[in-house]
Design a protein around this motif. Structure first.
Motif, PDB file in Angstrom:
ATOM      1  N   ILE A   1      17.587  -0.218 -10.874  1.00  0.00           N
ATOM      2  CA  ILE A   1      17.213  -1.482 -10.242  1.00  0.00           C
ATOM      3  C   ILE A   1      18.173  -2.618 -10.579  1.00  0.00           C
ATOM      4  O   ILE A   1      18.413  -3.502  -9.747  1.00  0.00           O
ATOM      5  CB  ILE A   1      15.752  -1.863 -10.592  1.00  0.00           C
ATOM      6  N   ASN A   2      18.743  -2.630 -11.772  1.00  0.00           N
ATOM      7  CA  ASN A   2      19.691  -3.692 -12.112  1.00  0.00           C
ATOM      8  C   ASN A   2      20.954  -3.601 -11.243  1.00  0.00           C
ATOM      9  O   ASN A   2      21.442  -4.610 -10.720  1.00  0.00           O
ATOM     10  CB  ASN A   2      20.061  -3.634 -13.595  1.00  0.00           C
ATOM     11  N   GLN A   3      21.471  -2.389 -11.099  1.00  0.00           N
ATOM     12  CA  GLN A   3      22.627  -2.190 -10.229  1.00  0.00           C
ATOM     13  C   GLN A   3      22.265  -2.516  -8.785  1.00  0.00           C
ATOM     14  O   GLN A   3      23.032  -3.184  -8.076  1.00  0.00           O
ATOM     15  CB  GLN A   3      23.135  -0.755 -10.328  1.00  0.00           C
ATOM     16  N   LEU A   4      21.093  -2.063  -8.346  1.00  0.00           N
ATOM     17  CA  LEU A   4      20.656  -2.311  -6.975  1.00  0.00           C
ATOM     18  C   LEU A   4      20.543  -3.811  -6.702  1.00  0.00           C
ATOM     19  O   LEU A   4      20.954  -4.289  -5.635  1.00  0.00           O
ATOM     20  CB  LEU A   4      19.326  -1.612  -6.713  1.00  0.00           C
ATOM     21  N   THR A   5      20.028  -4.553  -7.657  1.00  0.00           N
ATOM     22  CA  THR A   5      19.915  -6.008  -7.502  1.00  0.00           C
ATOM     23  C   THR A   5      21.293  -6.630  -7.315  1.00  0.00           C
ATOM     24  O   THR A   5      21.494  -7.479  -6.439  1.00  0.00           O
ATOM     25  CB  THR A   5      19.215  -6.634  -8.723  1.00  0.00           C
TER      26      THR A   5
ATOM     27  N   GLY B   1       8.996  -0.273   6.648  1.00  0.00           N
ATOM     28  CA  GLY B   1       8.872  -1.377   7.577  1.00  0.00           C
ATOM     29  C   GLY B   1       7.855  -2.415   7.134  1.00  0.00           C
ATOM     30  O   GLY B   1       7.883  -3.559   7.608  1.00  0.00           O
ATOM     31  N   ARG B   2       6.986  -2.047   6.239  1.00  0.00           N
ATOM     32  CA  ARG B   2       5.971  -2.984   5.759  1.00  0.00           C
ATOM     33  C   ARG B   2       6.542  -4.054   4.842  1.00  0.00           C
ATOM     34  O   ARG B   2       5.882  -5.043   4.535  1.00  0.00           O
ATOM     35  CB  ARG B   2       4.887  -2.206   4.997  1.00  0.00           C
ATOM     36  N   ILE B   3       7.781  -3.877   4.401  1.00  0.00           N
ATOM     37  CA  ILE B   3       8.348  -4.751   3.377  1.00  0.00           C
ATOM     38  C   ILE B   3       8.432  -6.205   3.828  1.00  0.00           C
ATOM     39  O   ILE B   3       8.373  -7.119   2.999  1.00  0.00           O
ATOM     40  CB  ILE B   3       9.734  -4.229   2.930  1.00  0.00           C
ATOM     41  N   SER B   4       8.548  -6.446   5.127  1.00  0.00           N
ATOM     42  CA  SER B   4       8.654  -7.827   5.598  1.00  0.00           C
ATOM     43  C   SER B   4       7.377  -8.625   5.323  1.00  0.00           C
ATOM     44  O   SER B   4       7.413  -9.854   5.290  1.00  0.00           O
ATOM     45  CB  SER B   4       8.975  -7.859   7.101  1.00  0.00           C
ATOM     46  N   GLY B   5       6.277  -7.930   5.129  1.00  0.00           N
ATOM     47  CA  GLY B   5       5.015  -8.609   4.822  1.00  0.00           C
ATOM     48  C   GLY B   5       4.736  -8.745   3.349  1.00  0.00           C
ATOM     49  O   GLY B   5       3.761  -9.406   2.953  1.00  0.00           O
ATOM     50  N   TYR B   6       5.585  -8.137   2.510  1.00  0.00           N
ATOM     51  CA  TYR B   6       5.352  -8.130   1.065  1.00  0.00           C
ATOM     52  C   TYR B   6       6.241  -9.115   0.313  1.00  0.00           C
ATOM     53  O   TYR B   6       6.124  -9.257  -0.901  1.00  0.00           O
ATOM     54  CB  TYR B   6       5.583  -6.728   0.497  1.00  0.00           C
ATOM     55  N   ILE B   7       7.145  -9.766   1.016  1.00  0.00           N
ATOM     56  CA  ILE B   7       8.058 -10.726   0.392  1.00  0.00           C
ATOM     57  C   ILE B   7       7.772 -12.106   0.963  1.00  0.00           C
ATOM     58  O   ILE B   7       7.637 -12.273   2.185  1.00  0.00           O
ATOM     59  CB  ILE B   7       9.533 -10.332   0.638  1.00  0.00           C
ATOM     60  N   ASN B   8       7.669 -13.090   0.115  1.00  0.00           N
ATOM     61  CA  ASN B   8       7.314 -14.443   0.537  1.00  0.00           C
ATOM     62  C   ASN B   8       8.528 -15.174   1.121  1.00  0.00           C
ATOM     63  O   ASN B   8       9.171 -15.992   0.474  1.00  0.00           O
ATOM     64  CB  ASN B   8       6.739 -15.239  -0.633  1.00  0.00           C
ATOM     65  N   THR B   9       8.847 -14.823   2.372  1.00  0.00           N
ATOM     66  CA  THR B   9       9.895 -15.476   3.156  1.00  0.00           C
ATOM     67  C   THR B   9       9.374 -15.481   4.588  1.00  0.00           C
ATOM     68  O   THR B   9       8.264 -15.019   4.866  1.00  0.00           O
ATOM     69  CB  THR B   9      11.224 -14.695   3.115  1.00  0.00           C
TER      70      THR B   9
ATOM     71  N   GLN C   1      11.943  -3.578  -3.073  1.00  0.00           N
ATOM     72  CA  GLN C   1      11.325  -4.889  -2.908  1.00  0.00           C
ATOM     73  C   GLN C   1      11.648  -5.795  -4.098  1.00  0.00           C
ATOM     74  O   GLN C   1      12.035  -6.959  -3.925  1.00  0.00           O
ATOM     75  CB  GLN C   1       9.806  -4.743  -2.777  1.00  0.00           C
ATOM     76  N   ALA C   2      11.503  -5.265  -5.296  1.00  0.00           N
ATOM     77  CA  ALA C   2      11.785  -6.056  -6.500  1.00  0.00           C
ATOM     78  C   ALA C   2      13.248  -6.480  -6.550  1.00  0.00           C
ATOM     79  O   ALA C   2      13.565  -7.616  -6.929  1.00  0.00           O
ATOM     80  CB  ALA C   2      11.422  -5.253  -7.746  1.00  0.00           C
ATOM     81  N   ALA C   3      14.148  -5.583  -6.153  1.00  0.00           N
ATOM     82  CA  ALA C   3      15.585  -5.910  -6.173  1.00  0.00           C
ATOM     83  C   ALA C   3      15.896  -7.037  -5.199  1.00  0.00           C
ATOM     84  O   ALA C   3      16.693  -7.936  -5.505  1.00  0.00           O
ATOM     85  CB  ALA C   3      16.410  -4.667  -5.836  1.00  0.00           C
ATOM     86  N   ILE C   4      15.289  -7.006  -4.018  1.00  0.00           N
ATOM     87  CA  ILE C   4      15.501  -8.068  -3.042  1.00  0.00           C
ATOM     88  C   ILE C   4      14.997  -9.396  -3.582  1.00  0.00           C
ATOM     89  O   ILE C   4      15.682 -10.427  -3.505  1.00  0.00           O
ATOM     90  CB  ILE C   4      14.808  -7.731  -1.705  1.00  0.00           C
TER      91      ILE C   4
ATOM     92  N   ASN D   1       0.825  -1.216   0.000  1.00  0.00           N
ATOM     93  CA  ASN D   1       0.000   0.000   0.000  1.00  0.00           C
ATOM     94  C   ASN D   1       0.854   1.258   0.000  1.00  0.00           C
ATOM     95  O   ASN D   1       0.452   2.302   0.500  1.00  0.00           O
ATOM     96  CB  ASN D   1      -0.972  -0.001   1.180  1.00  0.00           C
ATOM     97  N   TRP D   2       2.060   1.146  -0.564  1.00  0.00           N
ATOM     98  CA  TRP D   2       2.889   2.318  -0.762  1.00  0.00           C
ATOM     99  C   TRP D   2       2.252   3.221  -1.820  1.00  0.00           C
ATOM    100  O   TRP D   2       1.486   2.765  -2.691  1.00  0.00           O
ATOM    101  CB  TRP D   2       4.287   1.917  -1.225  1.00  0.00           C
ATOM    102  N   CYS D   3       2.606   4.489  -1.783  1.00  0.00           N
ATOM    103  CA  CYS D   3       2.082   5.427  -2.778  1.00  0.00           C
ATOM    104  C   CYS D   3       2.604   5.049  -4.168  1.00  0.00           C
ATOM    105  O   CYS D   3       3.756   4.619  -4.309  1.00  0.00           O
ATOM    106  CB  CYS D   3       2.541   6.853  -2.455  1.00  0.00           C
ATOM    107  N   PRO D   4       1.794   5.196  -5.209  1.00  0.00           N
ATOM    108  CA  PRO D   4       2.288   4.932  -6.570  1.00  0.00           C
ATOM    109  C   PRO D   4       3.534   5.762  -6.866  1.00  0.00           C
ATOM    110  O   PRO D   4       3.550   6.965  -6.634  1.00  0.00           O
ATOM    111  CB  PRO D   4       1.113   5.363  -7.456  1.00  0.00           C
ATOM    112  N   GLY D   5       4.581   5.102  -7.317  1.00  0.00           N
ATOM    113  CA  GLY D   5       5.832   5.789  -7.614  1.00  0.00           C
ATOM    114  C   GLY D   5       6.846   5.745  -6.495  1.00  0.00           C
ATOM    115  O   GLY D   5       8.005   6.159  -6.687  1.00  0.00           O
ATOM    116  N   CYS D   6       6.467   5.232  -5.331  1.00  0.00           N
ATOM    117  CA  CYS D   6       7.389   5.139  -4.193  1.00  0.00           C
ATOM    118  C   CYS D   6       8.611   4.302  -4.580  1.00  0.00           C
ATOM    119  O   CYS D   6       8.490   3.246  -5.208  1.00  0.00           O
ATOM    120  CB  CYS D   6       6.679   4.506  -2.998  1.00  0.00           C
ATOM    121  N   GLY D   7       9.782   4.747  -4.164  1.00  0.00           N
ATOM    122  CA  GLY D   7      10.998   4.018  -4.485  1.00  0.00           C
ATOM    123  C   GLY D   7      11.087   2.654  -3.836  1.00  0.00           C
ATOM    124  O   GLY D   7      11.851   1.796  -4.287  1.00  0.00           O
ATOM    125  N   ASP D   8      10.293   2.423  -2.802  1.00  0.00           N
ATOM    126  CA  ASP D   8      10.361   1.149  -2.091  1.00  0.00           C
ATOM    127  C   ASP D   8       9.909  -0.028  -2.956  1.00  0.00           C
ATOM    128  O   ASP D   8      10.311  -1.171  -2.706  1.00  0.00           O
ATOM    129  CB  ASP D   8       9.519   1.204  -0.816  1.00  0.00           C
TER     130      ASP D   8
END
Length: 287
Positions: free
Chosen positions: A174-178, A52-60, A25-28, A14-21
């Motif tokens: 994102i490629n470099q970040l990954t 801080g919400r990212i821990s709920g958005y990744i399937n781990t 998430q995708a890079a992780i 539920n991040w704002c559209p365009g948020c860098g987060d």
């Protein structure tokens, strides 16, 4: 072998559209898949804030802790199960405000965990207040006349504290970040990846365009040596902290490797039942 899809779940951010987060998430998720890891081999621990919400958005495995305390929880988790790939994640307010003391000690302790900070130079979840990384003069709800404090420099602090691995990324790259996240996870010790992750709602200064105009990509400098701590600090100071890429890396033993008698088998899988005879002996000793 797990793919990027395996690290996705049915929870929509539920991040704002365009948020860098979103890019973080995708890079992780990409990095975990590229490293050949399975979801059950990874734990993501986060603090409070938009990031801080990212821990709920990744399937781990995931743990959503309290403000500024992601690192203590992540370190305890790693000590209990050293087979897990442990990632701590949070924002600049979470990690470099109330959590700064934990950060310093995590650096010097050097457990084998990866710390990913989404740095947007503002408190986003509480609707736009000055954060520890907000620039001097930055105008926000708490500083309408301009911030009179000077910003925390996360990379400078990390280098001064003796960190063995520090990198910086940008959500648009994102490629470099990954690649940086992959290298940080592979590093056997405490690794920081600070990410310029723009807040599109409350920070109208440090925007995507602003970063594109100001950041310096270290990968474009073939002469840069990320094994030279002094040069790394000089480069960070020269660029005002606005450099991306691998900034510094030094190989050294991790905390786990230095603990006398620390068994290869994770504590989580060891038999912790105490022999009754040993217990009785302990009671007699202190009777």
């Amino acid at each position: 072998m797990a793919t990027v899809k395996d690290f996705r779940n049915n929870v929509r951010p539920n991040w704002c559209p365009g948020c860098g987060d979103f890019s973080v998430q995708a890079a992780i998720q990409r990095a975990l898949a590229n490293l050949g890891l399975e979801p059950e081999q990874v734990a993501v621990v986060s603090g409070i804030g938009c990031s801080g919400r990212i821990s709920g958005y990744i399937n781990t495995y995931g743990f959503h802790g309290v403000h500024g305390r992601a690192l203590p929880a992540a370190q305890g988790l790693k000590l209990a199960n050293r087979d897990l790939t442990v990632i701590a994640a949070g924002g600049d307010g979470d990690g470099f405000g109330i959590g700064l003391g934990h950060f310093i000690h995590a650096v010097r302790r050097n457990l084998d965990i990866t710390y990913i900070v989404m740095d947007n130079q503002i408190y986003g979840l509480t609707k736009g207040q000055t954060s520890p990384t907000s620039a001097h003069g930055f105008k926000a709800k708490t500083t309408p006349n301009g911030n009179i404090e000077h910003a925390v420099g996360p990379v400078q602090v990390a280098l001064a504290a003796g960190i063995g691995f520090v990198a910086q990324g940008f959500s648009s790259e994102i490629n470099q970040l990954t690649r940086l996240v992959e290298e940080a996870i592979r590093y056997k010790g405490f690794a920081l990846v600070n990410v310029f992750s723009p807040c599109v709602t409350f920070n109208k200064v440090n925007t995507y365009d602003w970063f594109k105009q100001h950041i310096v990509n270290l990968e474009e400098d073939p002469a840069y040596d990320p094994t030279d701590r002094v040069r790394a600090m000089q480069k960070v100071l020269e660029t005002g902290g606005l450099c991306i890429g691998l900034i510094y890396k030094e190989e050294r033993p991790s905390y786990e490797e230095l603990i006398p008698g620390f068994k290869p088998e994770p504590i989580a899988w060891q038999n912790l039942e105490l022999d009754p005879a040993v217990f009785e002996e302990c009671v007699r000793e202190f009777a």
